[in-house]
Scaffold this motif. Sequence first.
Motif, short mmCIF file in Angstrom:
data_model
loop_
_atom_site.label_atom_id
_atom_site.label_comp_id
_atom_site.label_asym_id
_atom_site.label_seq_id
_atom_site.Cartn_x
_atom_site.Cartn_y
_atom_site.Cartn_z
N VAL A 97 0.84 -1.21 0.00
CA VAL A 97 0.00 0.00 0.00
C VAL A 97 0.87 1.25 0.00
CG1 VAL A 97 -1.82 1.26 1.20
CG2 VAL A 97 -1.83 -1.24 1.20
N GLY A 98 1.99 1.21 0.72
CA GLY A 98 2.91 2.34 0.71
C GLY A 98 3.48 2.60 -0.68
N GLU A 99 3.72 1.54 -1.43
CA GLU A 99 4.22 1.68 -2.80
C GLU A 99 3.16 2.35 -3.68
OE1 GLU A 99 7.57 0.50 -5.43
OE2 GLU A 99 7.28 0.60 -3.26
N PHE A 100 1.90 1.99 -3.48
CA PHE A 100 0.79 2.57 -4.23
C PHE A 100 0.70 4.07 -3.99
CE2 PHE A 100 -3.92 3.39 -4.37
CZ PHE A 100 -4.10 3.16 -5.73
N ALA A 101 1.12 4.50 -2.80
CA ALA A 101 1.04 5.92 -2.43
C ALA A 101 2.36 6.66 -2.61
CB ALA A 101 0.59 6.03 -0.97
N ASP A 102 3.35 6.03 -3.21
CA ASP A 102 4.68 6.64 -3.38
C ASP A 102 4.79 7.25 -4.77
OD1 ASP A 102 7.33 7.29 -3.69
OD2 ASP A 102 8.11 5.30 -3.21
N PRO A 103 4.90 8.58 -4.88
CA PRO A 103 4.94 9.22 -6.20
C PRO A 103 6.15 8.85 -7.03
CG PRO A 103 5.46 10.81 -4.49
CD PRO A 103 4.99 9.57 -3.79
N GLY A 104 7.16 8.21 -6.42
CA GLY A 104 8.33 7.78 -7.17
C GLY A 104 8.27 6.35 -7.64
N SER A 105 7.18 5.65 -7.36
CA SER A 105 7.09 4.23 -7.69
C SER A 105 6.46 4.00 -9.06
CB SER A 105 6.27 3.48 -6.63
OG SER A 105 4.89 3.75 -6.78
N ALA A 106 6.79 2.85 -9.64
CA ALA A 106 6.19 2.46 -10.92
C ALA A 106 4.70 2.19 -10.76
CB ALA A 106 6.90 1.23 -11.47
N LEU A 107 4.29 1.66 -9.61
CA LEU A 107 2.88 1.38 -9.36
C LEU A 107 2.07 2.68 -9.34
CD1 LEU A 107 0.58 -0.54 -8.67
CD2 LEU A 107 1.37 -0.52 -6.29
N PHE A 108 2.60 3.69 -8.69
CA PHE A 108 1.93 5.00 -8.68
C PHE A 108 1.85 5.56 -10.10
CE2 PHE A 108 1.91 9.61 -8.51
CZ PHE A 108 0.95 9.90 -7.57
N ALA A 109 2.94 5.45 -10.85
CA ALA A 109 2.97 6.00 -12.21
C ALA A 109 1.93 5.32 -13.09
CB ALA A 109 4.36 5.84 -12.81
N LYS A 110 1.80 4.00 -12.97
CA LYS A 110 0.80 3.28 -13.78
C LYS A 110 -0.61 3.69 -13.39
CE LYS A 110 3.58 -0.86 -14.80
NZ LYS A 110 3.41 -0.86 -16.27
N THR A 111 -0.83 3.87 -12.09
CA THR A 111 -2.16 4.28 -11.63
C THR A 111 -2.48 5.68 -12.13
OG1 THR A 111 -1.90 2.91 -9.65
CG2 THR A 111 -3.60 4.60 -9.59
N LEU A 112 -1.52 6.58 -12.03
CA LEU A 112 -1.75 7.94 -12.47
C LEU A 112 -2.00 8.00 -13.99
CD1 LEU A 112 -1.87 10.76 -11.22
CD2 LEU A 112 0.54 11.05 -11.84
N ALA A 113 -1.32 7.13 -14.75
CA ALA A 113 -1.55 7.09 -16.20
C ALA A 113 -2.98 6.69 -16.50
CB ALA A 113 -0.58 6.11 -16.86
N LEU A 114 -3.54 5.74 -15.72
CA LEU A 114 -4.93 5.36 -15.91
C LEU A 114 -5.86 6.53 -15.57
CD1 LEU A 114 -4.96 1.74 -14.41
CD2 LEU A 114 -5.15 2.38 -16.83
N LEU A 115 -5.54 7.26 -14.50
CA LEU A 115 -6.36 8.39 -14.10
C LEU A 115 -6.36 9.51 -15.13
CD1 LEU A 115 -5.40 8.37 -10.35
CD2 LEU A 115 -7.76 8.50 -11.17
N ARG A 116 -5.28 9.62 -15.85
CA ARG A 116 -5.17 10.69 -16.86
C ARG A 116 -5.58 10.23 -18.24
NH1 ARG A 116 0.55 13.25 -14.54
NH2 ARG A 116 -0.44 14.51 -12.90
N GLY A 117 -6.00 9.00 -18.35
CA GLY A 117 -6.43 8.47 -19.63
C GLY A 117 -7.89 8.77 -19.91
N ALA A 118 -8.33 8.28 -21.04
CA ALA A 118 -9.72 8.47 -21.43
C ALA A 118 -10.50 7.22 -21.10
CB ALA A 118 -9.83 8.74 -22.93
N ARG A 119 -11.81 7.37 -20.84
CA ARG A 119 -12.67 6.20 -20.63
C ARG A 119 -12.68 5.36 -21.90
NH1 ARG A 119 -16.14 10.12 -18.86
NH2 ARG A 119 -17.49 9.75 -20.64
N GLN A 120 -12.80 4.05 -21.67
CA GLN A 120 -12.81 3.12 -22.80
C GLN A 120 -14.18 3.13 -23.46
OE1 GLN A 120 -9.83 1.25 -23.60
NE2 GLN A 120 -9.21 2.97 -22.28
#
Length: 291
Positions: A268-291
């Motif tokens: 969970v800490g990794e999910f909340a870490d702005p320097g992690s790959a997991l955070f980056a992938k989540t943020l990319a989904l948030l900035r994407g368009a709905r399917q």
Amino acid sequence: MDMSTNSADPAPAIDSELESHYNLRARHPERGAIYHGFAQRSAATRRNASAHLDLRYGPEPSSTMDVFVPQAESPAPLLVFIHGGYWRALDKNNFSFVADAYLDAGVAVAMPNYALVPHATVGAIVDQVCASMDWLMGEAPRLGFDPGRVLISGHSAGGHMAAIMACPQRAPALRGRLLGCVCLSGLFDLQPLLRTSVNTDLNMTPAEALALNVYAAELADVPLLLAAGELETVGFRSQSEEFARYLAARGRAAQSMIVPGRNHFDLVGEFADPGSALFAKTLALLRGARQ
């Protein structure tokens, strides 16, 4: 909503291998220190001016929600995070810190609370969390997030509920609004739990476990990211890896991610870490368009 506990059939014998995969209290004595750190960070988050705390979304005492909204010129996309704890423990307040990095990235975060066994069955808890989205989507104009850009996420039991909420039949308020779903150490087949000591608390019957099987759910056609820690048990890693393979074989946009050096709790800490790959992938989904 029926929040009572069902009577159970005689419990099946505990399987020692499954017990080693899913009884994490014995395996991870360090979880107390991890949760203590989470609580300290979360207390600071809850003092943030962006915090709308303990908003009531339903009649049950447990039906409260926190919503954190960044200062922005236009409504922010929304991340919904559902805490874990095997439907029997923990609280949204333990995980408020997850919102920090997402707020800094211009993302609103909602965290629903829910009843815990033995005060409700697992099925009733799932229904409660799904129903919370009706209230949340209706409050978007007042709270200031964009109800048309929503990403569902959750950890452990919360990962199971996040996947269920990606089914339009279970959470109709999210129909046409989802950007994707991120499940951290999620459970997608609950039947293995029936032969573990965990079910002593959950009191699930085989029929209930089968009804809550995510494999049988008709998920919305949105990207799914299924993450697990490298240091997790085979049971938890395989839950994510096998479900990702199942979805990919059916042409769905599902990705399994094994996070190096992380276990079931500090993931969970990794999910909340702005320097992690997991955070980056989540943020990319948030900035994407709905399917």
